[in-house]
Scaffold this motif. Structure first.
Motif, PDB file in Angstrom:
ATOM      1  N   PHE A   7      48.690  47.306  48.220  1.00 18.31           N
ATOM      2  CA  PHE A   7      47.451  47.956  48.637  1.00 18.31           C
ATOM      3  C   PHE A   7      47.563  48.561  50.032  1.00 18.31           C
ATOM      4  O   PHE A   7      46.897  49.543  50.362  1.00 18.31           O
ATOM      5  CB  PHE A   7      46.298  46.957  48.569  1.00 18.31           C
ATOM      6  N   GLY A   8      48.416  47.995  50.888  1.00 12.85           N
ATOM      7  CA  GLY A   8      48.679  48.650  52.181  1.00 12.85           C
ATOM      8  C   GLY A   8      49.319  50.005  51.971  1.00 12.85           C
ATOM      9  O   GLY A   8      48.980  50.983  52.648  1.00 12.85           O
ATOM     10  N   VAL A   9      50.233  50.072  51.006  1.00 14.27           N
ATOM     11  CA  VAL A   9      50.861  51.375  50.703  1.00 14.27           C
ATOM     12  C   VAL A   9      49.823  52.339  50.160  1.00 14.27           C
ATOM     13  O   VAL A   9      49.812  53.528  50.482  1.00 14.27           O
ATOM     14  CB  VAL A   9      52.012  51.163  49.693  1.00 14.27           C
ATOM     15  N   PHE A  10      48.923  51.814  49.288  1.00 15.96           N
ATOM     16  CA  PHE A  10      47.850  52.665  48.758  1.00 15.96           C
ATOM     17  C   PHE A  10      47.028  53.275  49.884  1.00 15.96           C
ATOM     18  O   PHE A  10      46.718  54.465  49.903  1.00 15.96           O
ATOM     19  CB  PHE A  10      46.950  51.838  47.849  1.00 15.96           C
ATOM     20  N   ILE A  11      46.656  52.449  50.832  1.00 10.61           N
ATOM     21  CA  ILE A  11      45.809  52.945  51.928  1.00 10.61           C
ATOM     22  C   ILE A  11      46.562  53.980  52.759  1.00 10.61           C
ATOM     23  O   ILE A  11      46.035  55.033  53.149  1.00 10.61           O
ATOM     24  CB  ILE A  11      45.350  51.768  52.797  1.00 10.61           C
ATOM     25  N   SER A 359      44.599  15.171  42.862  1.00  6.20           N
ATOM     26  CA  SER A 359      45.244  16.177  43.709  1.00  6.20           C
ATOM     27  C   SER A 359      45.620  17.421  42.902  1.00  6.20           C
ATOM     28  O   SER A 359      45.502  18.549  43.384  1.00  6.20           O
ATOM     29  CB  SER A 359      46.497  15.579  44.359  1.00  6.20           C
ATOM     30  N   HIS A 360      46.047  17.209  41.642  1.00  3.97           N
ATOM     31  CA  HIS A 360      46.343  18.365  40.786  1.00  3.97           C
ATOM     32  C   HIS A 360      45.086  19.206  40.554  1.00  3.97           C
ATOM     33  O   HIS A 360      45.135  20.442  40.605  1.00  3.97           O
ATOM     34  CB  HIS A 360      46.908  17.899  39.445  1.00  3.97           C
ATOM     35  N   PHE A 361      43.971  18.521  40.313  1.00  3.46           N
ATOM     36  CA  PHE A 361      42.721  19.246  40.131  1.00  3.46           C
ATOM     37  C   PHE A 361      42.365  20.032  41.389  1.00  3.46           C
ATOM     38  O   PHE A 361      41.944  21.199  41.308  1.00  3.46           O
ATOM     39  CB  PHE A 361      41.594  18.265  39.795  1.00  3.46           C
ATOM     40  N   SER A 362      42.533  19.397  42.554  1.00  2.00           N
ATOM     41  CA  SER A 362      42.226  20.082  43.809  1.00  2.00           C
ATOM     42  C   SER A 362      43.126  21.298  43.997  1.00  2.00           C
ATOM     43  O   SER A 362      42.676  22.372  44.415  1.00  2.00           O
ATOM     44  CB  SER A 362      42.390  19.114  44.983  1.00  2.00           C
ATOM     45  N   GLN A 363      44.427  21.154  43.661  1.00  3.89           N
ATOM     46  CA  GLN A 363      45.357  22.273  43.810  1.00  3.89           C
ATOM     47  C   GLN A 363      44.988  23.408  42.868  1.00  3.89           C
ATOM     48  O   GLN A 363      45.043  24.585  43.233  1.00  3.89           O
ATOM     49  CB  GLN A 363      46.789  21.794  43.545  1.00  3.89           C
ATOM     50  N   VAL A 364      44.608  23.038  41.623  1.00  2.00           N
ATOM     51  CA  VAL A 364      44.212  24.078  40.668  1.00  2.00           C
ATOM     52  C   VAL A 364      42.973  24.813  41.154  1.00  2.00           C
ATOM     53  O   VAL A 364      42.888  26.049  41.079  1.00  2.00           O
ATOM     54  CB  VAL A 364      43.968  23.435  39.284  1.00  2.00           C
ATOM     55  N   GLN A 365      42.016  24.072  41.706  1.00  2.00           N
ATOM     56  CA  GLN A 365      40.812  24.718  42.234  1.00  2.00           C
ATOM     57  C   GLN A 365      41.151  25.651  43.388  1.00  2.00           C
ATOM     58  O   GLN A 365      40.619  26.762  43.487  1.00  2.00           O
ATOM     59  CB  GLN A 365      39.815  23.652  42.677  1.00  2.00           C
ATOM     60  N   GLU A 366      42.065  25.202  44.264  1.00  2.00           N
ATOM     61  CA  GLU A 366      42.453  26.051  45.394  1.00  2.00           C
ATOM     62  C   GLU A 366      43.173  27.304  44.899  1.00  2.00           C
ATOM     63  O   GLU A 366      42.942  28.421  45.397  1.00  2.00           O
ATOM     64  CB  GLU A 366      43.364  25.258  46.341  1.00  2.00           C
ATOM     65  N   ASP A 367      44.056  27.140  43.899  1.00  2.00           N
ATOM     66  CA  ASP A 367      44.753  28.315  43.354  1.00  2.00           C
ATOM     67  C   ASP A 367      43.768  29.293  42.728  1.00  2.00           C
ATOM     68  O   ASP A 367      43.876  30.511  42.912  1.00  2.00           O
ATOM     69  CB  ASP A 367      45.781  27.866  42.305  1.00  2.00           C
ATOM     70  N   VAL A 368      42.796  28.783  41.986  1.00  2.00           N
ATOM     71  CA  VAL A 368      41.800  29.662  41.378  1.00  2.00           C
ATOM     72  C   VAL A 368      40.997  30.377  42.450  1.00  2.00           C
ATOM     73  O   VAL A 368      40.677  31.573  42.329  1.00  2.00           O
ATOM     74  CB  VAL A 368      40.883  28.839  40.442  1.00  2.00           C
ATOM     75  N   ARG A 369      40.677  29.648  43.539  1.00  2.00           N
ATOM     76  CA  ARG A 369      39.927  30.285  44.626  1.00  2.00           C
ATOM     77  C   ARG A 369      40.739  31.393  45.280  1.00  2.00           C
ATOM     78  O   ARG A 369      40.228  32.493  45.564  1.00  2.00           O
ATOM     79  CB  ARG A 369      39.543  29.228  45.673  1.00  2.00           C
ATOM     80  N   GLN A 370      42.042  31.156  45.521  1.00  2.00           N
ATOM     81  CA  GLN A 370      42.899  32.175  46.111  1.00  2.00           C
ATOM     82  C   GLN A 370      43.020  33.381  45.178  1.00  2.00           C
ATOM     83  O   GLN A 370      43.011  34.540  45.615  1.00  2.00           O
ATOM     84  CB  GLN A 370      44.287  31.582  46.402  1.00  2.00           C
ATOM     85  N   ILE A 371      43.136  33.087  43.881  1.00  2.00           N
ATOM     86  CA  ILE A 371      43.242  34.191  42.911  1.00  2.00           C
ATOM     87  C   ILE A 371      41.955  35.005  42.886  1.00  2.00           C
ATOM     88  O   ILE A 371      41.982  36.242  42.830  1.00  2.00           O
ATOM     89  CB  ILE A 371      43.573  33.624  41.525  1.00  2.00           C
ATOM     90  N   GLN A 372      40.827  34.333  42.956  1.00  2.00           N
ATOM     91  CA  GLN A 372      39.556  35.059  42.994  1.00  2.00           C
ATOM     92  C   GLN A 372      39.449  35.921  44.248  1.00  2.00           C
ATOM     93  O   GLN A 372      38.951  37.052  44.194  1.00  2.00           O
ATOM     94  CB  GLN A 372      38.395  34.070  42.916  1.00  2.00           C
ATOM     95  N   MET A 373      39.920  35.390  45.398  1.00  2.00           N
ATOM     96  CA  MET A 373      39.914  36.177  46.620  1.00  2.00           C
ATOM     97  C   MET A 373      40.792  37.420  46.465  1.00  2.00           C
ATOM     98  O   MET A 373      40.397  38.539  46.836  1.00  2.00           O
ATOM     99  CB  MET A 373      40.396  35.317  47.799  1.00  2.00           C
ATOM    100  N   SER A 374      41.994  37.232  45.892  1.00  2.00           N
ATOM    101  CA  SER A 374      42.885  38.382  45.704  1.00  2.00           C
ATOM    102  C   SER A 374      42.270  39.388  44.735  1.00  2.00           C
ATOM    103  O   SER A 374      42.356  40.607  44.938  1.00  2.00           O
ATOM    104  CB  SER A 374      44.239  37.902  45.169  1.00  2.00           C
ATOM    105  N   ASP A 376      39.099  39.901  44.223  1.00  2.00           N
ATOM    106  CA  ASP A 376      38.021  40.597  44.936  1.00  2.00           C
ATOM    107  C   ASP A 376      38.584  41.681  45.836  1.00  2.00           C
ATOM    108  O   ASP A 376      38.042  42.800  45.924  1.00  2.00           O
ATOM    109  CB  ASP A 376      37.208  39.594  45.748  1.00  2.00           C
ATOM    110  N   LYS A 377      39.690  41.361  46.541  1.00  2.00           N
ATOM    111  CA  LYS A 377      40.317  42.381  47.395  1.00  2.00           C
ATOM    112  C   LYS A 377      40.801  43.570  46.569  1.00  2.00           C
ATOM    113  O   LYS A 377      40.628  44.734  46.959  1.00  2.00           O
ATOM    114  CB  LYS A 377      41.486  41.757  48.164  1.00  2.00           C
ATOM    115  N   VAL A 378      41.406  43.267  45.415  1.00  2.00           N
ATOM    116  CA  VAL A 378      41.900  44.355  44.555  1.00  2.00           C
ATOM    117  C   VAL A 378      40.744  45.242  44.114  1.00  2.00           C
ATOM    118  O   VAL A 378      40.821  46.477  44.148  1.00  2.00           O
ATOM    119  CB  VAL A 378      42.644  43.763  43.340  1.00  2.00           C
TER     120      VAL A 378
END
Length: 408
Positions: A7-11, A359-374, A376-378
């Motif tokens: 996306f930096g290249v796009f901009i 801890s696996h559940f917490s990691q999965v939630q964090e990964d889903v949150r990061q994916i949602q952030m990405s 949203d940026k896209v």
């Protein structure tokens, strides 16, 4: 990180496209005009790139601007093609990311289902074992109740057939046999076979009616079921005070003599306990002694001979059973402690696994949150790219025979 770089290249490419469009518009605004006020677009009519058409001379200074506008147009077209290619690449990456997320979700779901199935199976097995043990205990209880009911019916039948206790106990041999039978019934109904012994011979040659085998202390306890009842019958049948006092003295003397005989015969230091039991097969005699002869009872206690009736003997035997059970528990204490330690290890292991699962559940939630952030940026960057308006080049109308005016 790869998506952010893309996306930096796009901009950057979008910015270059906007700058090229601005330069093109600026050059277009500086194009020469014809005599009727319209701008002349050199190089975009017939014969573009081949010089002036129809043998007409090109206007001065128009070649460089035409070449620059052409290059800008080509660059803009290339940028549009690259943007389209990047959009396709982005769509492919998004599809691949969605597939990876779906695969990861399926894997997590499968692992959770397997672990839940394992836990449910273990719990079911535990409940099954507990139900089987409860069923076995209920079966044993029903059997014991059946034995008690049978004994109760037997006692009821016997009581209905008894005409008089005096007739049954008219001689000493029958009276002793009756006491021994009653003692055996009580002991066998309450204690396990390993906890008693009938007609056991001691080291001094004396034969005890029953020996209660207990761990030290207190040790083996002897029980004697014989008791002289003639003096009691004399006391019961006395009609005046003199005969009543004489019978009372005789009863006290007989009881104390029997207490002394039990203490001398059935209390053997180092072999038996320091006390013994004198069993009275009649509740009436027991009540008479405790009601009217407290000194006799006190002397028997000092001699370590405890007088018991059928009711108090049952309570004593229940206490003996509790002592035996406690002794068995002490013998099995080491094994029980080992099993408890193993159980604690299993509980700790289960707690650790639950922590790992959390801890696996917490990691999965964090990964889903990061994916949602990405994502949203896209989406935001795609919206910003979609909103960019790239200027289009207007084509002039062709008028045959007209000669472009010279630039001012």
């Amino acid at each position: 990180m790869a998506i952010d770089s893309l996306f930096g290249v796009f901009i950057l490419v979008g910015g270059l496209g906007l700058a090229g469009g601005a330069v093109f518009l600026f050059l277009r605004s500086n194009q020469p005009r014809r005599s009727d006020g319209d701008m002349v677009e050199p190089g975009f009519g017939p014969g573009f790139g081949r010089g002036p058409s129809r043998g007409e001379p090109a206007f001065e200074g128009g070649g460089d601007q035409t070449s620059l506008a052409y290059r800008l147009s080509q660059s803009q077209a290339e940028l549009a093609g690259r943007l389209a290619h990047m959009a396709e690449v982005q769509a492919a990456h998004q599809a691949q990311l969605a597939e990876q997320l779906q695969a990861q979700e399926r894997h997590v779901t499968r692992v959770l289902e397997e672990r839940l199935a394992d836990v449910i199976q273990r719990v079911g097995e535990g409940l099954l074992v507990s139900s089987e043990k409860a069923a076995a205990q209920m079966h044993d209880l029903r059997e014991r109740l059946a034995v008690i009911d049978a004994a109760q019916r037997t006692i009821t039948d016997l009581s209905s057939q008894i005409v008089s206790l005096q007739d049954i106990l008219s001689n000493k041999q029958a009276r002793g046999a009756f006491g021994e039978v009653q003692l055996q019934d009580l002991v066998q109904d309450i204690l396990p076979p390993s906890a008693y012994s009938f007609q056991a011979v001691l080291s001094n040659g004396r034969r005890a009616d029953c020996l209660l085998v207990l761990p030290n202390p207190p040790g083996v306890i002897a029980v004697d079921s014989k008791f002289p009842l003639e003096s009691y019958y004399a006391l019961r049948d006395a009609t005046d005070d003199a005969s009543r006092q004489s019978a009372a003295k005789g009863l006290a003397s007989d009881v104390l003599k029997h207490v002394k005989d039990i203490a001398d015969r059935y209390i053997v230091p180092g072999e038996t306990a320091d006390s013994a039991l004198m069993f009275l097969p009649s509740e009436a005699v027991y009540a008479e002694l405790h009601a009217h002869f407290p000194d006799v009872v006190a002397k028997s206690h000092r001699a370590k001979v405890w007088i018991v009736s059928p009711t108090t003997l049952m309570a004593t035997l229940n206490t003996v059973r509790a002592i035996l059970k406690d002794a068995r528990m002490q013998q099995q204490a080491t094994l029980i402690q080992q099993e408890v330690l193993r159980l604690l290890e299993d509980v700790r292991r289960l707690d650790g696994r639950v922590g790992k699962l959390a801890s696996h559940f917490s990691q999965v939630q964090e990964d889903v949150r990061q994916i949602q952030m990405s994502t949203d940026k896209v989406l935001r960057r795609a919206d910003s790219i979609e909103q960019v308006q790239v200027g289009e080049v207007d084509q002039p109308e062709e008028h045959p025979g007209e000669v472009p005016a010279n630039p001012v």
